[in-house]
Design a protein around this motif. Structure first.
Motif, PDB file in Angstrom:
ATOM      1  N   TRP A 429     -25.341  19.453  -7.263  1.00 38.21           N
ATOM      2  CA  TRP A 429     -26.433  19.193  -8.203  1.00 38.21           C
ATOM      3  C   TRP A 429     -27.689  19.965  -7.815  1.00 38.21           C
ATOM      4  O   TRP A 429     -28.271  20.672  -8.646  1.00 38.21           O
ATOM      5  CB  TRP A 429     -26.701  17.695  -8.246  1.00 38.21           C
ATOM      6  N   LEU A 430     -28.085  19.866  -6.556  1.00 38.54           N
ATOM      7  CA  LEU A 430     -29.291  20.565  -6.098  1.00 38.54           C
ATOM      8  C   LEU A 430     -29.094  22.079  -6.138  1.00 38.54           C
ATOM      9  O   LEU A 430     -30.024  22.827  -6.466  1.00 38.54           O
ATOM     10  CB  LEU A 430     -29.656  20.117  -4.685  1.00 38.54           C
ATOM     11  N   ALA A 431     -27.884  22.540  -5.812  1.00 36.71           N
ATOM     12  CA  ALA A 431     -27.619  23.985  -5.852  1.00 36.71           C
ATOM     13  C   ALA A 431     -27.749  24.524  -7.275  1.00 36.71           C
ATOM     14  O   ALA A 431     -28.304  25.613  -7.494  1.00 36.71           O
ATOM     15  CB  ALA A 431     -26.225  24.267  -5.295  1.00 36.71           C
ATOM     16  N   THR A 432     -27.256  23.780  -8.254  1.00 33.85           N
ATOM     17  CA  THR A 432     -27.356  24.223  -9.647  1.00 33.85           C
ATOM     18  C   THR A 432     -28.799  24.219 -10.113  1.00 33.85           C
ATOM     19  O   THR A 432     -29.248  25.141 -10.818  1.00 33.85           O
ATOM     20  CB  THR A 432     -26.507  23.320 -10.550  1.00 33.85           C
ATOM     21  N   ALA A 433     -29.552  23.181  -9.734  1.00 37.75           N
ATOM     22  CA  ALA A 433     -30.963  23.121 -10.107  1.00 37.75           C
ATOM     23  C   ALA A 433     -31.733  24.295  -9.513  1.00 37.75           C
ATOM     24  O   ALA A 433     -32.540  24.943 -10.196  1.00 37.75           O
ATOM     25  CB  ALA A 433     -31.566  21.793  -9.644  1.00 37.75           C
ATOM     26  N   ALA A 434     -31.477  24.597  -8.222  1.00 38.84           N
ATOM     27  CA  ALA A 434     -32.156  25.726  -7.584  1.00 38.84           C
ATOM     28  C   ALA A 434     -31.742  27.045  -8.211  1.00 38.84           C
ATOM     29  O   ALA A 434     -32.566  27.949  -8.397  1.00 38.84           O
ATOM     30  CB  ALA A 434     -31.843  25.731  -6.082  1.00 38.84           C
ATOM     31  N   ALA A 435     -30.458  27.160  -8.591  1.00 40.48           N
ATOM     32  CA  ALA A 435     -29.974  28.392  -9.213  1.00 40.48           C
ATOM     33  C   ALA A 435     -30.652  28.647 -10.545  1.00 40.48           C
ATOM     34  O   ALA A 435     -30.896  29.807 -10.911  1.00 40.48           O
ATOM     35  CB  ALA A 435     -28.461  28.327  -9.391  1.00 40.48           C
TER      36      ALA A 435
END
Length: 543
Positions: A429-435
């Protein structure tokens, strides 16, 4: 075979190979854990193979893979989200006894969704589009509940309808272009001179617009997303609808202005943008609100594409892909975030709610986010006239809708106040938001041609801020007014049609009883003959 061509082939072949390997019991037991690996070749291809191509079969039955700039943006974003959602699914569905079957549908949908971004001939595109449309049925129907079964049937009916529109459109397109299985670019180049131009464009917009969720063909989206498992909702709303976007980008003739169809698409897109907000704020389930938000956002993308068609501006295809990439990653993060919030107790949800707020308001153009960059770039083709003004005001509607979503999602919490979502959910979830933030800034200059500093100018920041303020004011006023909004069911038009079925059946039954009664009445035949004679005499007098 060039390295770029090999990467394109691997992007398409890997998920299909995983499906074939599921025939082996040993692989089948491990396939769910391997889901995050299947889209990785496509992610590498998106970075390393733009401009590459591969001829897999010669004419007339040619099969061609090619990756242009819009396709590379959408392929990279889709591969990243598929990988993150696959990692998320490992934890979210760890105890699901039917997850192996889900994995097969997942891989088939994955193959089709990646394929539409890299195939360059008409037949292959139709096959890939059909694959992503039909295989997604398994994701929608997975839960097996009555709601899931009903939603999946409606989804399948509309998917088949969309396939019919596209098949007819492709037949007309092929008759006006080169023989055999033409390249998409060659067939589209012949479209402006085709005697079937208008019919072809109408069918293409209907087929691809249905997949994007343009009103009134949007009803599958708010029905399918709430019943699908959370990782499936992320890819359905984030990626599957983008098959419609790449379809319009590929098949509409941007090289020559088509003002009539461009204007029609702008009107349809803007109407969809506002309609999604108007129905979305009446919903009480966070996933349903996100579904209507996707309807609204895809309406704005359609308006951007329509502006490019109206102007004959081929560069708008890159802008549409850039906007779609922003939506893809943000919406994927939001759906995964709903699951994270549901597993996080009140004592630990402040940070999670903050990330969700940034992602949600990014859809309304929150400054410094990818949404602000996408909306800034969209001002160019939409202009400063009525279309541009309505598009800008739609951001206020998005802010209103997302504030409603945040209020709903803040209420969802597990029983234990100290519960914490595991890293299997939080990391992807956090990786997608940062991406979403990283990709927006990284691609702003090369894809759109604007200097990043231009989006940070005071005027640009104010243009991004005032819709948020207006949306917040509308949300505050709505809350303080105490006005109760109507309870519109999920699927709005489809739900109302289903509610009307009993009345329609009763009318039909009444008509049958009346017909039977009239048939038994001897005077009925004479009365019918008299009516025919009167009508005939009237027509004769009129002459």
């Amino acid at each position: 075979m060039t390295p770029a061509g090999a990467l394109l082939a691997a992007a398409l072949a890997t998920p299909l190979a995983f499906v074939a390997l599921c025939l082996l019991p040993g692989f089948r037991r491990r396939v769910f854990d391997l889901l995050p690996l299947a889209p990785l070749p496509a992610l590498v291809a998106a970075v390393a193979a733009p401009g590459g191509s591969l001829l897999l079969a010669p004419a007339p039955m040619r099969l061609v893979l090619a990756l242009d700039e819009p396709g590379a943006m959408l392929l990279g974003g889709a591969a990243l989200l598929w990988a993150a959602a696959g990692l998320y699914a490992r934890t979210y569905m760890a105890t699901d006894p039917t997850r192996i079957g889900f994995a097969v549908w997942w891989l088939l949908t994955l193959a089709g969704s990646l394929g539409v971004f890299i195939v360059a001939d008409m037949t292959s595109f139709y096959l890939m589009f059909s694959l992503v449309s039909l295989a997604a049925y398994g994701l929608v129907a997975h839960e097996g509940t009555p709601r899931a079964e009903s939603a999946s049937l409606i989804y399948m009916a509309l998917a088949v309808l969309g396939e019919a529109f596209l098949l007819l459109g492709f037949v007309l397109l092929a008759t006006a272009g080169p023989t055999g299985n033409p390249l998409i670019a060659d067939a589209v180049a012949s479209l402006p001179a085709s005697p079937w131009r208008d019919a072809t464009l109408a069918l293409l917009i209907l087929g691809f617009g249905l997949k994007m969720g343009l009103v009134p063909l949007h009803v599958w989206m708010p029905l399918a997303h709430p019943v699908a498992p959370m990782p499936a909702s992320a890819v359905l709303s984030g990626i599957i609808v983008k098959a419609g976007v790449i379809g319009l980008v590929r098949f509409l003739p941007f090289d020559q202005p088509a003002a009539d169809w461009g204007t029609a698409l702008i009107v349809l897109g803007l109407f969809t943008a506002y309609y999604g907000v108007a129905i979305g704020i009446t919903q009480s389930h966070p996933k349903t609100v996100l579904a209507y938000s996707t309807v609204s956002q895809m309406g704005l993308v359609a308006a951007i594409i329509g502006a490019g068609l109206e102007l004959g501006a081929a560069g708008v295809s890159r802008l549409a892909a850039y906007y779609a990439l922003h939506h893809m990653l943000v919406k994927g993060a939001l759906f995964m975030g709903v699951g994270v919030m549901a597993a996080t107790g009140a004592r630990h949800r402040t940070l999670a709610l903050g990330v969700m707020a940034v992602m949600a308001l990014s859809l309304a153009g929150l400054p410094l986010t990818s949404g602000a960059l996408a909306k800034y770039a969209a001002k160019g083709p939409l202009g400063d006239g009525l279309a541009g003004t309505l598009a800008a005001l739609s951001a206020a509607g998005s802010a209103l809708l997302m504030l409603h979503f945040l209020r709903l999602v803040a209420k969802t919490a597990p029983v234990r106040a100290d519960a914490v979502a595991g890293w299997g959910l939080r990391a992807p979830w956090l990786a997608t938001a940062a991406a979403s933030l990283f990709a927006g800034w990284m691609l702003f200059a090369p894809a759109i041609g604007y200097a990043p500093a231009s989006a940070l100018a005071p005027a640009a920041l104010w243009d991004a801020t005032w819709p948020l303020l207006l949306g917040g004011l509308l949300a505050f006023g709505l809350a303080r007014s105490g006005i109760g909004l109507p309870k519109i069911p999920e699927g709005d038009v489809a739900a109302l049609a289903m509610c009307a079925l009993p009345a329609v059946r009763r009318i039909g039954d009444g008509a049958e009883r009346l017909d039977a009664a009239l048939r038994r009445w001897p005077v009925a035949g004479l009365a019918l003959m008299a009516i025919v004679l009167i009508l005939g005499a009237t027509l004769g007098t009129a002459r």
